[in-house]
Structures are given as C-alpha cells and as structure tokens.
Design a protein around this motif. Structure first.
Motif, PDB file in Angstrom:
ATOM      1  N   ALA A 290      41.500  26.676  10.491  1.00  0.00           N
ATOM      2  CA  ALA A 290      41.775  25.504  11.326  1.00  0.00           C
ATOM      3  C   ALA A 290      42.427  25.911  12.646  1.00  0.00           C
ATOM      4  N   ALA A 291      43.349  26.882  12.589  1.00  0.00           N
ATOM      5  CA  ALA A 291      44.004  27.360  13.810  1.00  0.00           C
ATOM      6  C   ALA A 291      43.004  28.050  14.722  1.00  0.00           C
ATOM      7  N   LEU A 292      42.086  28.844  14.137  1.00  0.00           N
ATOM      8  CA  LEU A 292      41.052  29.505  14.931  1.00  0.00           C
ATOM      9  C   LEU A 292      40.183  28.483  15.652  1.00  0.00           C
ATOM     10  N   ARG A 293      39.824  27.422  14.950  1.00  0.00           N
ATOM     11  CA  ARG A 293      38.991  26.387  15.575  1.00  0.00           C
ATOM     12  C   ARG A 293      39.733  25.714  16.721  1.00  0.00           C
ATOM     13  N   ARG A 294      40.997  25.345  16.492  1.00  0.00           N
ATOM     14  CA  ARG A 294      41.774  24.677  17.541  1.00  0.00           C
ATOM     15  C   ARG A 294      41.879  25.541  18.778  1.00  0.00           C
ATOM     16  N   GLU A 295      42.231  26.811  18.599  1.00  0.00           N
ATOM     17  CA  GLU A 295      42.429  27.697  19.748  1.00  0.00           C
ATOM     18  C   GLU A 295      41.118  27.953  20.473  1.00  0.00           C
ATOM     19  N   THR A 296      40.040  28.133  19.728  1.00  0.00           N
ATOM     20  CA  THR A 296      38.744  28.402  20.346  1.00  0.00           C
ATOM     21  C   THR A 296      38.291  27.219  21.194  1.00  0.00           C
ATOM     22  N   GLU A 297      38.442  26.011  20.661  1.00  0.00           N
ATOM     23  CA  GLU A 297      37.991  24.831  21.389  1.00  0.00           C
ATOM     24  C   GLU A 297      38.943  24.468  22.519  1.00  0.00           C
ATOM     25  N   ARG A 298      40.230  24.668  22.283  1.00  0.00           N
ATOM     26  CA  ARG A 298      41.201  24.313  23.321  1.00  0.00           C
ATOM     27  C   ARG A 298      41.077  25.213  24.540  1.00  0.00           C
ATOM     28  N   PHE A 299      40.900  26.527  24.314  1.00  0.00           N
ATOM     29  CA  PHE A 299      40.883  27.472  25.420  1.00  0.00           C
ATOM     30  C   PHE A 299      39.466  27.936  25.778  1.00  0.00           C
ATOM     31  N   ASN A 300      38.464  27.274  25.158  1.00  0.00           N
ATOM     32  CA  ASN A 300      37.067  27.585  25.453  1.00  0.00           C
ATOM     33  C   ASN A 300      36.772  29.080  25.290  1.00  0.00           C
ATOM     34  N   LEU A 301      37.199  29.621  24.149  1.00  0.00           N
ATOM     35  CA  LEU A 301      36.993  31.041  23.874  1.00  0.00           C
ATOM     36  C   LEU A 301      35.559  31.302  23.428  1.00  0.00           C
ATOM     37  N   ASP A 302      35.200  32.581  23.379  1.00  0.00           N
ATOM     38  CA  ASP A 302      33.851  32.982  22.986  1.00  0.00           C
ATOM     39  C   ASP A 302      33.597  32.561  21.534  1.00  0.00           C
ATOM     40  N   LYS A 303      32.643  31.653  21.346  1.00  0.00           N
ATOM     41  CA  LYS A 303      32.410  31.121  20.002  1.00  0.00           C
ATOM     42  C   LYS A 303      31.727  32.142  19.097  1.00  0.00           C
ATOM     43  N   GLY A 304      30.932  33.034  19.670  1.00  0.00           N
ATOM     44  CA  GLY A 304      30.315  34.068  18.854  1.00  0.00           C
ATOM     45  C   GLY A 304      31.358  34.960  18.213  1.00  0.00           C
ATOM     46  N   GLN A 305      32.338  35.369  18.995  1.00  0.00           N
ATOM     47  CA  GLN A 305      33.422  36.181  18.447  1.00  0.00           C
ATOM     48  C   GLN A 305      34.244  35.383  17.434  1.00  0.00           C
ATOM     49  N   ALA A 306      34.421  34.082  17.713  1.00  0.00           N
ATOM     50  CA  ALA A 306      35.189  33.249  16.787  1.00  0.00           C
ATOM     51  C   ALA A 306      34.474  33.125  15.438  1.00  0.00           C
ATOM     52  N   VAL A 307      33.136  33.078  15.464  1.00  0.00           N
ATOM     53  CA  VAL A 307      32.380  33.031  14.208  1.00  0.00           C
ATOM     54  C   VAL A 307      32.657  34.285  13.382  1.00  0.00           C
ATOM     55  N   LEU A 308      32.658  35.436  14.033  1.00  0.00           N
ATOM     56  CA  LEU A 308      32.923  36.688  13.311  1.00  0.00           C
ATOM     57  C   LEU A 308      34.357  36.735  12.804  1.00  0.00           C
ATOM     58  N   GLN A 309      35.297  36.158  13.560  1.00  0.00           N
ATOM     59  CA  GLN A 309      36.682  36.077  13.072  1.00  0.00           C
ATOM     60  C   GLN A 309      36.768  35.181  11.844  1.00  0.00           C
ATOM     61  N   ALA A 310      35.986  34.086  11.858  1.00  0.00           N
ATOM     62  CA  ALA A 310      35.970  33.199  10.689  1.00  0.00           C
ATOM     63  C   ALA A 310      35.466  33.954   9.464  1.00  0.00           C
ATOM     64  N   ALA A 311      34.445  34.787   9.656  1.00  0.00           N
ATOM     65  CA  ALA A 311      33.927  35.579   8.544  1.00  0.00           C
ATOM     66  C   ALA A 311      34.988  36.533   8.008  1.00  0.00           C
ATOM     67  N   THR A 312      35.786  37.100   8.909  1.00  0.00           N
ATOM     68  CA  THR A 312      36.850  38.015   8.481  1.00  0.00           C
ATOM     69  C   THR A 312      37.893  37.291   7.647  1.00  0.00           C
ATOM     70  N   ILE A 313      38.230  36.059   8.051  1.00  0.00           N
ATOM     71  CA  ILE A 313      39.200  35.272   7.296  1.00  0.00           C
ATOM     72  C   ILE A 313      38.718  35.063   5.867  1.00  0.00           C
ATOM     73  N   VAL A 314      37.442  34.757   5.711  1.00  0.00           N
ATOM     74  CA  VAL A 314      36.887  34.462   4.387  1.00  0.00           C
ATOM     75  C   VAL A 314      36.724  35.763   3.586  1.00  0.00           C
ATOM     76  N   SER A 315      36.339  36.831   4.254  1.00  0.00           N
ATOM     77  CA  SER A 315      36.091  38.079   3.539  1.00  0.00           C
ATOM     78  C   SER A 315      37.356  38.664   2.944  1.00  0.00           C
ATOM     79  N   ASP A 316      38.516  38.259   3.468  1.00  0.00           N
ATOM     80  CA  ASP A 316      39.784  38.761   2.949  1.00  0.00           C
ATOM     81  C   ASP A 316      40.205  38.104   1.644  1.00  0.00           C
ATOM     82  N   LEU A 317      39.467  37.076   1.221  1.00  0.00           N
ATOM     83  CA  LEU A 317      39.853  36.369  -0.014  1.00  0.00           C
ATOM     84  C   LEU A 317      39.487  37.182  -1.242  1.00  0.00           C
TER      85      LEU A 317
END
Length: 317
Positions: A290-317
């Motif tokens: 949720a924090a990754l989504r907020r920061e990405t949308e708020r600061f208009n960050l690279d969404k492709g990189q954010a997708v890979l960060q999301a994968a990292t969050i899940v892969s750590d489970l």
C-alpha cells in the motif's frame, strides 16, 4: 474483456440495494422532520453517491429522469442542487488530493438564498473524507444554524477521517455492499458480457465500482500474473511482466488492488488458524504494498520499477 463505460451517479437512474437506507430517509421525510445533514458511509464503489442523487431527486421532484427537473439534475443544471467533490488536477491528470475551504464556502450563499424552484436546496459532498481541516471547519460553521428546507448529503468511504464534531451533526446511514443478485443485475444493466459477470461478482466484493475498475484487466492478464505471484512465482517476475502490466490502462493500480486483496485474504486465513506470526508477516507485506502504491502515484514514479518492487515484497513471504 472490454469494460463498458460506467455511468456516473448523476446518470444512474436504477437503484439496487440500500433498501434500509432508502427506507430510513423516506420515513424521516414523511415525518415532516427531515434531518438537515446526512452521512452516507460504506465501502468504496457500492453506490453511495448514486443513493445521494436519488435522495436529491426525491426532494427536487426529479425522480422521473424525463421530467424537466429530472433532466436538469442529470445535466448538472438544476439551480437548487450543488455538488462538490475533488476537482481534477489538469497538470497531473488525476483527481486532487483534497477538497479545500474555497470549494466549501459557496455552500453558505447557496443555502441562504431562496430556492429557485420554490422547494428544497440540496448539497452533495462526494468524498467528504477528502475535505481538509479548513474545509471541514467551514462546513461545520454552516451547520451550526442550518436554514429550513436545506439538505446536505456527505458521501464517505472513510467516515473516521471526518471531524468528530462534524459527524455528530449528521444522521448516519450505513450503506452495505450489494448482494450477488443485485450485483448481477447491475452488471448486466451496465452491459457486461454474461461470461464476465460471475468472475467480476466474485472479485468485486459487492461493489459495482470495483467491478468496473477490475473490468480494465483485459483477458484477465493482470489477475493471472497476481495469481502466479501469490502461488510463489513472484521471484521470477521479469521486466516483460512489468511492461505488460503498465501498458494496460490502470495496470499498476490493478496489480496493487488484486495483490493487496490476495494478501488480505491470506492474512485473514492465517489468523483464523492461529498462525499469528505468519499472519503478521503477510499483513506487513500488505502495508508495504500500500505504501509503494501511494508513493508511486503521489510522486509519479516509474511504474515498471514499482511493479518489480511489488514482486520483491511478495517474494519475501
């Protein structure tokens, strides 16, 4: 799947669900002592704003959409109806983050003047939780001495974000998610293909708005990637996966929504089986996403990189 264009609450004439809320409003109206301020609250996308417009149509004699008053309400030209919500930030191409005091103050002059059509004056504040403190205080001052034959409808998915003093002046109406039968009827009316309806009902949790959002997922591509990640395949996420997601309309938002929903369900199942440490770990991943989504949308960050960060969050489970 191509999602049909959703109807705005102003243009939605059939009301599904919310029978208890409608009955409470009608009972209050028939008593002759209609409360001046109402808080319509419940999950996002379940039709709260649509319900508020139905209330406005009742008070402004516009229930028939083909009547003169009904057509003016639909067109946004009825002189006795004011609608306030978050405006569009043209530079960023998205809704502004808050409703400010300058957008609320005109309510005072609107409510103090004589009704143009000799009846009620109605104000709808859609997304009332987005009022900043100055806007909320400006509204609170208006409610100290509400004029006669004036009704305000605050629509909120997060009523806890409103000032307690503001909530205390409202009559609250709880709006619940729609039943599967109501969802099926709504989705058919909105033009969804029969083969898509059952899948959307299962994923939308009683929210037509969420169903419309999920309808952006062409051929279930994002849902397929999310399912693979939740089954342990997130460590194999590639730039190709990221590109296929961000190419879609709302692709990144869809990924975060579906992934967050999956994590939430997993955490709940773990908690129910007393696997509390694992549930806490999954809940922490949900918060990080949720924090990754907020920061990405708020600061208009690279969404492709954010997708890979999301994968990292899940892969750590």
């Amino acid at each position: 799947m191509n999602a049909p264009a959703p109807h705005s609450p102003r243009e939605t004439f059939a009301l599904h669900g919310h029978d208890a809320a409608m009955a409470a409003f009608q009972d209050s109206r028939r008593s002759g002592r209609l409360h001046h301020t109402w808080l319509l609250h419940g999950p996002m996308g379940i039709g709260k704003a649509t319900l508020a417009f139905h209330f406005a149509r009742i008070l402004l004699n516009g229930v028939d959409p083909q009547s003169p008053a009904g057509r003016r309400i639909t067109a946004g030209t009825h002189a006795d109806l004011m609608v306030i919500g978050r405006g569009m930030d043209e530079r960023k191409g998205r809704l502004r983050s808050e409703i400010v005091a300058d957008e609320v103050r005109p309510i005072q002059s609107f409510l103090r003047r004589t009704a143009a059509e000799g009846g009620w004056r109605v104000v709808i504040i859609d997304g009332a939780e987005f009022m900043n403190r100055h806007a909320a205080n400006a509204l609170l001052k208006l409610l100290e001495e509400p004029p006669p034959q004036a009704a305000l409808f605050l629509v909120s998915a997060a009523p806890g974000a409103l000032l307690p003093t503001l909530r205390s002046r409202c009559r609250a109406l709880t709006c619940l998610p729609l039943s599967n039968d109501d969802m099926r009827q709504v989705l058919h009316e909105q033009g969804y293909a029969t083969q898509d309806v059952d899948r959307l009902i299962e994923a939308a949790h009683g929210s037509p708005g969420r169903a419309a959002f999920l309808g952006h997922d062409r051929d279930g591509r994002v849902a397929g990637i999310v399912g693979k990640w939740l089954d342990g395949g997130a460590s194999g996420a590639s730039p190709g996966d990221a590109e296929s997601i961000v190419r879609q309309d709302e692709g990144f938002a869809l990924l975060c929504d579906l992934l967050g929903d999956g994590l939430s369900q997993r955490a709940r199942r773990l908690a129910e089986t007393n696997s509390l440490a694992d549930a806490a770990r999954v809940a922490a991943a949900h918060g990080a996403l949720a924090a990754l989504r907020r920061e990405t949308e708020r600061f208009n960050l690279d969404k492709g990189q954010a997708v890979l960060q999301a994968a990292t969050i899940v892969s750590d489970l």
